[in-house]
Design an enzyme around this catalytic site. Sequence first.
Site: not given
Ligand code: GDP
Ligand code: IMO
Ligand code: MG
Length: 430
Positions: A13, A15-16, A38, A227, A335, A40-42
Amino acid sequence: MGNVICVGGQWGDEGKGKMVDILSERCDMVVRFQGGNNAGHTLVVDGVRTVLHLIPSGVLHPKTTCVIASGVVIDPEVLLQEIDTLKSRDLMRDDSQLVISPLCHIIFPYHKKLDFARERALGKQMIGTTGRGIGPAYEDRVGRRGIRLFELINADRIANRLRDAALYANTILHALGSEPLTGYEIEGMIDRAVNHGKKLKPFMGNAQELIYDAMQNKKNILFEGAQGALLDLDHGTYPYVTSSHCVAGHAMAGSGVGFTSPYQVMMVTKAYATRVGSGPFMTELKDELGDLLRQRGSEFGATTGRPRRCGWLDLVALRYACRIHGTTQLAITKLDILAGMDKLQVCIAYEIDGKRTENFLWDSEKLNEVTPIYEEMPGFGELPLRGSFVDLPISAQNYLNKIVEFTGVPLGAVSLGPERGQEIWLHEPF
Ligand code: GDP
Ligand code: IMO
Ligand code: MG
Protein backbone atom coordinates in the site's frame (compact mmCIF):
# COMPACT_ATOMS: atom_id res chain seq x y z
CA MET A 1 13.65 1.93 -24.21
CA GLY A 2 14.05 -0.01 -21.01
CA ASN A 3 12.62 -2.16 -18.29
CA VAL A 4 11.47 -0.79 -14.97
CA ILE A 5 10.44 -2.91 -12.00
CA CYS A 6 8.18 -0.98 -9.65
CA VAL A 7 7.97 -2.54 -6.19
CA GLY A 8 6.89 -1.76 -2.64
CA GLY A 9 9.47 -0.89 0.00
CA GLN A 10 7.36 -1.51 3.11
CA TRP A 11 4.35 -3.72 3.95
CA GLY A 12 2.36 -2.87 0.83
CA ASP A 13 0.00 0.00 0.00
CA GLU A 14 2.90 2.38 -0.63
CA GLY A 15 1.22 3.93 -3.67
CA LYS A 16 2.59 1.57 -6.33
CA GLY A 17 -0.65 1.80 -8.33
CA LYS A 18 -0.37 5.56 -8.71
CA MET A 19 3.30 5.40 -9.78
CA VAL A 20 2.61 2.59 -12.26
CA ASP A 21 -0.31 4.51 -13.77
CA ILE A 22 1.87 7.57 -14.33
CA LEU A 23 4.78 5.63 -15.77
CA SER A 24 2.44 3.62 -18.01
CA GLU A 25 1.96 6.63 -20.23
CA ARG A 26 5.47 5.96 -21.50
CA CYS A 27 5.09 2.18 -21.52
CA ASP A 28 4.21 -0.32 -24.18
CA MET A 29 3.53 -3.05 -21.66
CA VAL A 30 2.79 -3.43 -17.94
CA VAL A 31 3.29 -6.87 -16.39
CA ARG A 32 1.96 -8.11 -13.02
CA PHE A 33 4.28 -10.93 -11.93
CA GLN A 34 3.17 -12.10 -8.46
CA GLY A 35 0.43 -11.97 -5.85
CA GLY A 36 -3.27 -12.05 -6.52
CA ASN A 37 -6.32 -10.13 -5.48
CA ASN A 38 -4.84 -9.60 -2.04
CA ALA A 39 -3.44 -6.51 -3.80
CA GLY A 40 -5.44 -3.31 -4.06
CA HIS A 41 -3.86 -0.66 -6.27
CA THR A 42 -5.54 2.74 -6.36
CA LEU A 43 -5.42 5.13 -9.31
CA VAL A 44 -7.00 8.58 -9.19
CA VAL A 45 -7.50 10.47 -12.45
CA ASP A 46 -9.57 13.67 -12.62
CA GLY A 47 -11.21 12.83 -9.32
CA VAL A 48 -12.25 9.35 -10.45
CA ARG A 49 -10.89 6.53 -8.29
CA THR A 50 -10.12 3.11 -9.76
CA VAL A 51 -9.07 0.23 -7.53
CA LEU A 52 -7.42 -2.69 -9.29
CA HIS A 53 -6.76 -6.07 -7.71
CA LEU A 54 -5.50 -8.18 -10.61
CA ILE A 55 -5.41 -6.14 -13.79
CA PRO A 56 -2.15 -4.20 -14.15
CA SER A 57 -2.30 -0.50 -13.29
CA GLY A 58 -1.46 0.48 -16.87
CA VAL A 59 -4.99 -0.31 -18.02
CA LEU A 60 -6.19 3.31 -18.07
CA HIS A 61 -3.85 3.90 -21.01
CA PRO A 62 -5.54 2.20 -24.00
CA LYS A 63 -2.28 1.70 -25.92
CA THR A 64 -0.55 -0.08 -23.05
CA THR A 65 -0.74 -3.87 -23.16
CA CYS A 66 -1.45 -5.31 -19.73
CA VAL A 67 -0.07 -8.76 -18.98
CA ILE A 68 -0.95 -11.01 -16.06
CA ALA A 69 2.03 -13.32 -15.96
CA SER A 70 2.35 -16.85 -14.59
CA GLY A 71 3.52 -15.80 -11.11
CA VAL A 72 0.06 -14.41 -10.35
CA VAL A 73 -2.71 -16.48 -8.75
CA ILE A 74 -6.13 -15.72 -10.22
CA ASP A 75 -9.58 -15.75 -8.69
CA PRO A 76 -11.63 -15.89 -11.93
CA GLU A 77 -14.72 -14.44 -10.28
CA VAL A 78 -12.78 -11.35 -9.18
CA LEU A 79 -10.96 -11.00 -12.48
CA LEU A 80 -14.15 -11.19 -14.56
CA GLN A 81 -15.82 -8.68 -12.26
CA GLU A 82 -12.86 -6.34 -12.69
CA ILE A 83 -13.00 -6.67 -16.48
CA ASP A 84 -16.77 -5.96 -16.44
CA THR A 85 -16.36 -2.90 -14.24
CA LEU A 86 -13.68 -1.47 -16.51
CA LYS A 87 -15.72 -2.15 -19.63
CA SER A 88 -18.80 -0.53 -18.08
CA ARG A 89 -16.67 2.59 -17.77
CA ASP A 90 -15.71 2.35 -21.44
CA LEU A 91 -12.19 1.29 -20.54
CA MET A 92 -10.37 -1.75 -21.93
CA ARG A 93 -12.49 -1.49 -25.07
CA ASP A 94 -10.24 -3.85 -26.93
CA ASP A 95 -9.89 -7.31 -25.35
CA SER A 96 -6.40 -7.60 -26.78
CA GLN A 97 -5.24 -4.99 -24.24
CA LEU A 98 -5.25 -7.74 -21.60
CA VAL A 99 -3.17 -10.89 -21.97
CA ILE A 100 -3.27 -13.56 -19.28
CA SER A 101 -0.79 -16.38 -19.00
CA PRO A 102 -2.55 -19.77 -19.19
CA LEU A 103 0.00 -20.95 -16.61
CA CYS A 104 -1.50 -18.82 -13.81
CA HIS A 105 -2.74 -20.92 -10.91
CA ILE A 106 -6.40 -20.58 -10.01
CA ILE A 107 -7.97 -19.71 -6.67
CA PHE A 108 -11.08 -21.81 -5.98
CA PRO A 109 -13.68 -21.44 -3.22
CA TYR A 110 -11.97 -24.10 -1.09
CA HIS A 111 -8.81 -21.97 -1.04
CA LYS A 112 -10.78 -19.17 0.60
CA LYS A 113 -12.35 -21.62 3.05
CA LEU A 114 -8.90 -22.96 3.90
CA ASP A 115 -7.55 -19.43 4.35
CA PHE A 116 -10.26 -18.67 6.94
CA ALA A 117 -9.93 -22.08 8.61
CA ARG A 118 -6.15 -21.71 8.99
CA GLU A 119 -6.51 -18.21 10.42
CA ARG A 120 -9.14 -19.37 12.88
CA ALA A 121 -6.96 -22.27 13.98
CA LEU A 122 -4.04 -19.89 14.58
CA GLY A 123 -6.10 -17.85 17.05
CA LYS A 124 -3.97 -15.05 18.50
CA GLN A 125 -1.10 -15.94 16.17
CA MET A 126 -3.23 -15.30 13.08
CA ILE A 127 -1.43 -13.71 10.11
CA GLY A 128 -4.27 -11.32 9.42
CA THR A 129 -4.50 -12.43 5.79
CA THR A 130 -6.82 -10.77 3.31
CA GLY A 131 -8.91 -13.97 3.32
CA ARG A 132 -8.73 -14.20 -0.45
CA GLY A 133 -7.31 -17.74 -0.54
CA ILE A 134 -3.90 -16.56 -1.71
CA GLY A 135 -1.77 -18.66 0.67
CA PRO A 136 -3.64 -21.95 0.07
CA ALA A 137 -3.52 -21.43 -3.72
CA TYR A 138 0.26 -20.90 -3.65
CA GLU A 139 0.55 -23.91 -1.33
CA ASP A 140 -1.18 -26.07 -3.93
CA ARG A 141 1.14 -24.70 -6.60
CA VAL A 142 4.24 -25.65 -4.61
CA GLY A 143 2.62 -28.97 -3.67
CA ARG A 144 2.23 -29.68 -7.39
CA ARG A 145 -1.49 -30.22 -7.16
CA GLY A 146 -2.57 -26.73 -8.30
CA ILE A 147 -4.93 -26.14 -11.21
CA ARG A 148 -3.87 -23.75 -13.94
CA LEU A 149 -5.91 -21.38 -16.05
CA PHE A 150 -5.69 -23.37 -19.32
CA GLU A 151 -7.22 -26.40 -17.60
CA LEU A 152 -10.53 -24.53 -17.26
CA ILE A 153 -11.06 -24.78 -21.01
CA ASN A 154 -11.46 -28.55 -20.94
CA ALA A 155 -14.75 -29.37 -19.17
CA ASP A 156 -14.00 -33.07 -18.50
CA ARG A 157 -10.50 -32.42 -17.31
CA ILE A 158 -11.50 -29.64 -14.94
CA ALA A 159 -14.37 -31.68 -13.51
CA ASN A 160 -11.99 -34.52 -12.62
CA ARG A 161 -9.30 -32.25 -11.29
CA LEU A 162 -11.73 -30.28 -9.13
CA ARG A 163 -13.39 -33.37 -7.67
CA ASP A 164 -9.95 -34.65 -6.58
CA ALA A 165 -8.90 -31.23 -5.32
CA ALA A 166 -12.09 -30.83 -3.31
CA LEU A 167 -11.58 -34.24 -1.67
CA TYR A 168 -8.10 -33.21 -0.64
CA ALA A 169 -9.27 -29.80 0.62
CA ASN A 170 -12.07 -31.45 2.58
CA THR A 171 -9.66 -33.62 4.55
CA ILE A 172 -7.75 -30.52 5.65
CA LEU A 173 -10.92 -28.54 6.37
CA HIS A 174 -12.15 -31.43 8.46
CA ALA A 175 -8.87 -31.60 10.39
CA LEU A 176 -9.11 -27.87 11.07
CA GLY A 177 -12.63 -28.27 12.42
CA SER A 178 -14.23 -26.43 9.50
CA GLU A 179 -17.19 -27.34 7.34
CA PRO A 180 -16.08 -29.36 4.30
CA LEU A 181 -17.55 -28.63 0.85
CA THR A 182 -20.76 -30.50 0.10
CA GLY A 183 -21.21 -32.52 -3.09
CA TYR A 184 -23.67 -29.87 -4.24
CA GLU A 185 -21.07 -27.12 -3.69
CA ILE A 186 -18.44 -29.12 -5.57
CA GLU A 187 -20.67 -29.61 -8.61
CA GLY A 188 -21.60 -25.90 -8.57
CA MET A 189 -17.91 -25.01 -8.42
CA ILE A 190 -17.24 -27.21 -11.47
CA ASP A 191 -20.02 -25.55 -13.49
CA ARG A 192 -18.72 -22.11 -12.60
CA ALA A 193 -15.14 -23.10 -13.46
CA VAL A 194 -16.20 -24.26 -16.94
CA ASN A 195 -18.07 -21.01 -17.44
CA HIS A 196 -15.06 -18.98 -16.25
CA GLY A 197 -12.86 -20.89 -18.69
CA LYS A 198 -15.14 -19.91 -21.59
CA LYS A 199 -15.14 -16.25 -20.55
CA LEU A 200 -11.41 -16.03 -19.95
CA LYS A 201 -10.32 -17.96 -23.05
CA PRO A 202 -10.15 -14.84 -25.28
CA PHE A 203 -7.65 -13.27 -22.89
CA MET A 204 -5.27 -16.22 -22.69
CA GLY A 205 -2.03 -15.73 -24.58
CA ASN A 206 1.60 -16.71 -24.55
CA ALA A 207 2.73 -14.13 -22.01
CA GLN A 208 6.34 -15.32 -21.89
CA GLU A 209 6.75 -14.95 -25.64
CA LEU A 210 4.96 -11.62 -25.72
CA ILE A 211 7.22 -10.12 -23.06
CA TYR A 212 10.30 -11.66 -24.65
CA ASP A 213 9.43 -10.17 -28.04
CA ALA A 214 8.72 -6.77 -26.51
CA MET A 215 12.11 -6.88 -24.84
CA GLN A 216 13.84 -7.89 -28.08
CA ASN A 217 12.07 -5.04 -29.86
CA LYS A 218 13.34 -2.62 -27.23
CA LYS A 219 9.91 -1.64 -25.95
CA ASN A 220 9.35 0.07 -22.62
CA ILE A 221 8.18 -2.58 -20.19
CA LEU A 222 7.04 -1.93 -16.64
CA PHE A 223 6.90 -4.80 -14.16
CA GLU A 224 4.34 -4.04 -11.47
CA GLY A 225 4.96 -5.60 -8.07
CA ALA A 226 2.28 -6.22 -5.47
CA GLN A 227 2.68 -6.15 -1.66
CA GLY A 228 6.12 -5.02 -0.48
CA ALA A 229 9.62 -6.07 0.59
CA LEU A 230 8.65 -6.74 4.21
CA LEU A 231 5.81 -9.03 3.09
CA ASP A 232 8.13 -11.12 0.89
CA LEU A 233 7.80 -14.82 1.66
CA ASP A 234 11.50 -15.27 2.46
CA HIS A 235 12.85 -11.82 3.13
CA GLY A 236 9.95 -10.21 4.99
CA THR A 237 8.77 -10.47 8.58
CA TYR A 238 8.15 -14.23 8.37
CA PRO A 239 5.68 -15.82 9.13
CA TYR A 240 3.71 -12.55 8.96
CA VAL A 241 4.17 -12.31 5.20
CA THR A 242 2.30 -13.10 2.02
CA SER A 243 2.87 -16.34 0.10
CA SER A 244 4.78 -15.01 -2.88
CA HIS A 245 8.03 -13.22 -3.55
CA CYS A 246 7.54 -9.48 -3.75
CA VAL A 247 11.19 -8.64 -4.34
CA ALA A 248 12.20 -7.09 -7.65
CA GLY A 249 14.35 -10.12 -8.43
CA HIS A 250 11.20 -12.19 -8.79
CA ALA A 251 10.07 -10.15 -11.82
CA MET A 252 12.00 -12.54 -14.05
CA ALA A 253 10.74 -15.83 -12.57
CA GLY A 254 7.19 -14.53 -12.17
CA SER A 255 6.95 -13.46 -15.80
CA GLY A 256 8.97 -16.30 -17.30
CA VAL A 257 11.44 -14.06 -19.06
CA GLY A 258 15.12 -13.62 -18.32
CA PHE A 259 16.14 -10.00 -18.73
CA THR A 260 18.32 -9.48 -21.75
CA SER A 261 18.35 -5.71 -21.50
CA PRO A 262 19.16 -3.34 -18.64
CA TYR A 263 16.55 -2.53 -16.03
CA GLN A 264 15.88 -0.09 -13.23
CA VAL A 265 14.20 -0.81 -9.92
CA MET A 266 11.92 1.89 -8.59
CA MET A 267 11.02 1.23 -4.98
CA VAL A 268 7.93 3.01 -3.72
CA THR A 269 7.70 4.00 -0.06
CA LYS A 270 5.39 6.20 1.93
CA ALA A 271 6.96 9.12 3.79
CA TYR A 272 5.75 7.34 6.95
CA ALA A 273 4.83 3.67 7.52
CA THR A 274 1.68 1.54 7.52
CA ARG A 275 0.84 -2.13 7.84
CA VAL A 276 -2.41 -4.13 7.55
CA GLY A 277 -2.69 -7.44 9.38
CA SER A 278 -0.56 -8.90 12.17
CA GLY A 279 3.20 -8.98 12.63
CA PRO A 280 5.99 -6.78 13.90
CA PHE A 281 5.82 -3.06 13.24
CA MET A 282 8.78 -1.50 14.96
CA THR A 283 7.75 2.17 14.66
CA GLU A 284 4.00 1.73 15.13
CA LEU A 285 2.19 4.61 16.85
CA LYS A 286 -0.58 3.22 19.00
CA ASP A 287 -1.62 6.69 20.16
CA GLU A 288 -3.45 9.76 18.83
CA LEU A 289 -0.58 10.45 16.46
CA GLY A 290 -1.17 7.08 14.80
CA ASP A 291 -4.89 7.88 14.62
CA LEU A 292 -4.07 11.24 13.08
CA LEU A 293 -1.92 9.65 10.36
CA ARG A 294 -4.66 7.09 9.65
CA GLN A 295 -7.30 9.76 9.36
CA ARG A 296 -5.21 12.23 7.31
CA GLY A 297 -3.83 9.54 5.05
CA SER A 298 -7.20 7.70 4.71
CA GLU A 299 -5.32 4.62 5.80
CA PHE A 300 -7.93 1.95 5.25
CA GLY A 301 -7.14 -1.13 3.14
CA ALA A 302 -8.06 -0.89 -0.56
CA THR A 303 -8.89 -4.62 -0.55
CA THR A 304 -10.49 -5.38 2.81
CA GLY A 305 -11.27 -1.89 4.16
CA ARG A 306 -9.42 -2.75 7.39
CA PRO A 307 -7.83 0.20 9.25
CA ARG A 308 -4.11 0.26 8.55
CA ARG A 309 -1.70 0.44 11.46
CA CYS A 310 0.35 3.65 11.18
CA GLY A 311 3.75 4.79 12.39
CA TRP A 312 6.93 6.75 11.69
CA LEU A 313 9.26 6.00 8.83
CA ASP A 314 11.69 3.19 9.67
CA LEU A 315 14.94 3.89 7.85
CA VAL A 316 16.58 0.68 9.08
CA ALA A 317 13.84 -1.39 7.45
CA LEU A 318 13.82 0.86 4.38
CA ARG A 319 17.55 0.47 3.76
CA TYR A 320 17.14 -3.30 4.09
CA ALA A 321 14.28 -3.16 1.56
CA CYS A 322 16.40 -1.10 -0.85
CA ARG A 323 19.11 -3.73 -0.72
CA ILE A 324 16.96 -6.81 -1.19
CA HIS A 325 15.20 -5.18 -4.15
CA GLY A 326 18.41 -3.82 -5.69
CA THR A 327 16.76 -0.42 -5.80
CA THR A 328 18.07 2.12 -8.29
CA GLN A 329 15.67 4.91 -7.39
CA LEU A 330 13.13 5.81 -4.75
CA ALA A 331 9.60 7.10 -5.20
CA ILE A 332 8.43 8.66 -1.94
CA THR A 333 4.66 9.06 -1.66
CA LYS A 334 2.21 10.78 0.66
CA LEU A 335 4.63 13.49 1.78
CA ASP A 336 1.57 15.76 1.87
CA ILE A 337 0.11 13.75 4.77
CA LEU A 338 2.98 14.88 7.02
CA ALA A 339 2.53 18.58 6.18
CA GLY A 340 1.54 20.66 9.16
CA MET A 341 3.04 18.33 11.75
CA ASP A 342 5.32 20.19 14.14
CA LYS A 343 8.02 17.59 14.50
CA LEU A 344 8.75 14.39 12.62
CA GLN A 345 10.63 11.30 13.76
CA VAL A 346 12.58 8.86 11.65
CA CYS A 347 13.92 5.60 13.03
CA ILE A 348 17.69 5.41 12.48
CA ALA A 349 18.56 2.36 14.62
CA TYR A 350 17.04 -0.33 16.83
CA GLU A 351 17.84 -1.10 20.44
CA ILE A 352 17.65 -4.80 21.17
CA ASP A 353 18.94 -6.64 24.27
CA GLY A 354 20.52 -3.39 25.48
CA LYS A 355 22.53 -2.98 22.25
CA ARG A 356 22.16 -0.61 19.33
CA THR A 357 22.03 -1.94 15.80
CA GLU A 358 21.43 -0.40 12.41
CA ASN A 359 20.73 -3.82 10.91
CA PHE A 360 17.33 -5.32 10.18
CA LEU A 361 16.56 -8.53 12.13
CA TRP A 362 15.20 -11.65 10.49
CA ASP A 363 13.42 -13.02 13.56
CA SER A 364 9.94 -11.53 13.92
CA GLU A 365 9.91 -12.32 17.63
CA LYS A 366 13.06 -10.21 18.05
CA LEU A 367 11.64 -7.45 15.88
CA ASN A 368 8.72 -7.28 18.31
CA GLU A 369 11.15 -6.58 21.15
CA VAL A 370 12.96 -3.77 19.35
CA THR A 371 12.91 -0.23 20.73
CA PRO A 372 13.27 2.19 17.83
CA ILE A 373 15.88 4.94 18.16
CA TYR A 374 14.56 8.08 16.51
CA GLU A 375 16.07 11.20 15.05
CA GLU A 376 13.79 14.18 15.34
CA MET A 377 13.39 16.40 12.32
CA PRO A 378 11.55 19.70 11.95
CA GLY A 379 8.14 19.48 10.28
CA PHE A 380 7.03 21.48 7.27
CA GLY A 381 3.97 23.45 6.24
CA GLU A 382 1.84 23.25 3.14
CA LEU A 383 3.39 21.65 0.07
CA PRO A 384 2.89 22.49 -3.59
CA LEU A 385 1.08 19.87 -5.70
CA ARG A 386 3.75 19.80 -8.39
CA GLY A 387 6.80 21.78 -9.54
CA SER A 388 10.38 20.86 -8.83
CA PHE A 389 12.32 19.73 -5.80
CA VAL A 390 13.48 23.24 -4.94
CA ASP A 391 9.85 24.39 -4.71
CA LEU A 392 9.47 22.26 -1.59
CA PRO A 393 10.01 23.88 1.83
CA ILE A 394 13.62 23.44 3.01
CA SER A 395 12.59 21.20 5.91
CA ALA A 396 10.68 18.93 3.47
CA GLN A 397 13.80 18.80 1.26
CA ASN A 398 15.85 17.90 4.33
CA TYR A 399 13.43 15.12 5.26
CA LEU A 400 13.72 13.61 1.78
CA ASN A 401 17.49 14.09 1.73
CA LYS A 402 17.72 12.21 5.03
CA ILE A 403 16.04 9.19 3.41
CA VAL A 404 18.36 9.36 0.40
CA GLU A 405 21.43 9.73 2.58
CA PHE A 406 20.50 6.84 4.90
CA THR A 407 19.54 4.41 2.14
CA GLY A 408 22.19 5.51 -0.34
CA VAL A 409 19.62 5.42 -3.13
CA PRO A 410 18.77 8.48 -5.27
CA LEU A 411 15.32 9.99 -5.32
CA GLY A 412 13.35 9.46 -8.54
CA ALA A 413 9.99 10.98 -7.63
CA VAL A 414 8.04 12.56 -4.79
CA SER A 415 4.28 12.18 -4.72
CA LEU A 416 2.28 15.01 -3.18
CA GLY A 417 -1.29 13.85 -3.64
CA PRO A 418 -3.32 10.87 -4.89
CA GLU A 419 -4.12 12.37 -8.32
CA ARG A 420 -2.21 11.66 -11.49
CA GLY A 421 -0.01 14.77 -11.94
CA GLN A 422 0.45 15.56 -8.24
CA GLU A 423 4.12 14.68 -8.11
CA ILE A 424 7.63 15.91 -8.73
CA TRP A 425 10.06 13.99 -10.90
CA LEU A 426 13.78 14.13 -10.29
CA HIS A 427 14.79 11.17 -12.47
CA GLU A 428 12.39 9.54 -14.88
CA PRO A 429 13.21 5.85 -15.19
CA PHE A 430 12.21 5.52 -18.87
P1 GDP B 1 -0.62 0.28 -3.57
O1 GDP B 1 -1.21 -0.97 -3.06
O2 GDP B 1 0.84 0.37 -3.31
O3 GDP B 1 -0.95 0.56 -5.00
O4 GDP B 1 -1.27 1.47 -2.71
P2 GDP B 1 -2.84 1.62 -2.35
O5 GDP B 1 -3.55 2.08 -3.54
O6 GDP B 1 -3.32 0.42 -1.65
O7 GDP B 1 -2.75 2.74 -1.23
C1 GDP B 1 -2.20 3.99 -1.47
C2 GDP B 1 -3.25 5.07 -1.20
O8 GDP B 1 -2.62 6.34 -1.15
C3 GDP B 1 -4.28 5.18 -2.29
O9 GDP B 1 -5.49 5.56 -1.74
C4 GDP B 1 -3.72 6.28 -3.20
O10 GDP B 1 -4.74 6.96 -3.92
C5 GDP B 1 -3.10 7.19 -2.18
N1 GDP B 1 -1.93 7.97 -2.61
C6 GDP B 1 -0.91 7.59 -3.42
N2 GDP B 1 0.04 8.57 -3.47
C7 GDP B 1 -0.41 9.56 -2.66
C8 GDP B 1 0.14 10.81 -2.27
O11 GDP B 1 1.22 11.21 -2.63
N3 GDP B 1 -0.62 11.56 -1.41
C9 GDP B 1 -1.82 11.16 -0.94
N4 GDP B 1 -2.47 11.95 -0.11
N5 GDP B 1 -2.36 9.98 -1.30
C10 GDP B 1 -1.65 9.18 -2.13
P1 IMO C 1 -0.81 -4.22 -2.20
O1 IMO C 1 -0.33 -4.80 -3.52
C1 IMO C 1 -1.01 -4.51 2.14
C2 IMO C 1 -0.93 -8.55 3.83
C3 IMO C 1 -2.17 -8.99 4.59
C4 IMO C 1 -1.54 -9.92 5.62
C5 IMO C 1 -0.43 -10.59 4.81
C6 IMO C 1 -0.80 -11.97 4.26
O2 IMO C 1 -2.09 -3.49 -2.28
O3 IMO C 1 0.30 -3.45 -1.58
P2 IMO C 1 -2.38 -12.72 2.25
O4 IMO C 1 -3.83 -12.49 2.02
O5 IMO C 1 -1.49 -12.18 1.20
O6 IMO C 1 -2.05 -14.15 2.58
O7 IMO C 1 -2.06 -11.90 3.60
O8 IMO C 1 -0.13 -9.73 3.76
N1 IMO C 1 -1.16 -8.08 2.45
C7 IMO C 1 -1.13 -6.79 2.09
N2 IMO C 1 -1.00 -5.67 2.83
N3 IMO C 1 -1.10 -4.43 0.80
C8 IMO C 1 -1.18 -5.54 0.05
O9 IMO C 1 -1.12 -5.53 -1.31
C9 IMO C 1 -1.26 -6.80 0.69
N4 IMO C 1 -1.39 -8.06 0.26
C10 IMO C 1 -1.31 -8.83 1.34
O10 IMO C 1 -2.80 -7.90 5.20
O11 IMO C 1 -0.94 -9.18 6.64
MG1 MG D 1 -2.77 -1.63 -1.84
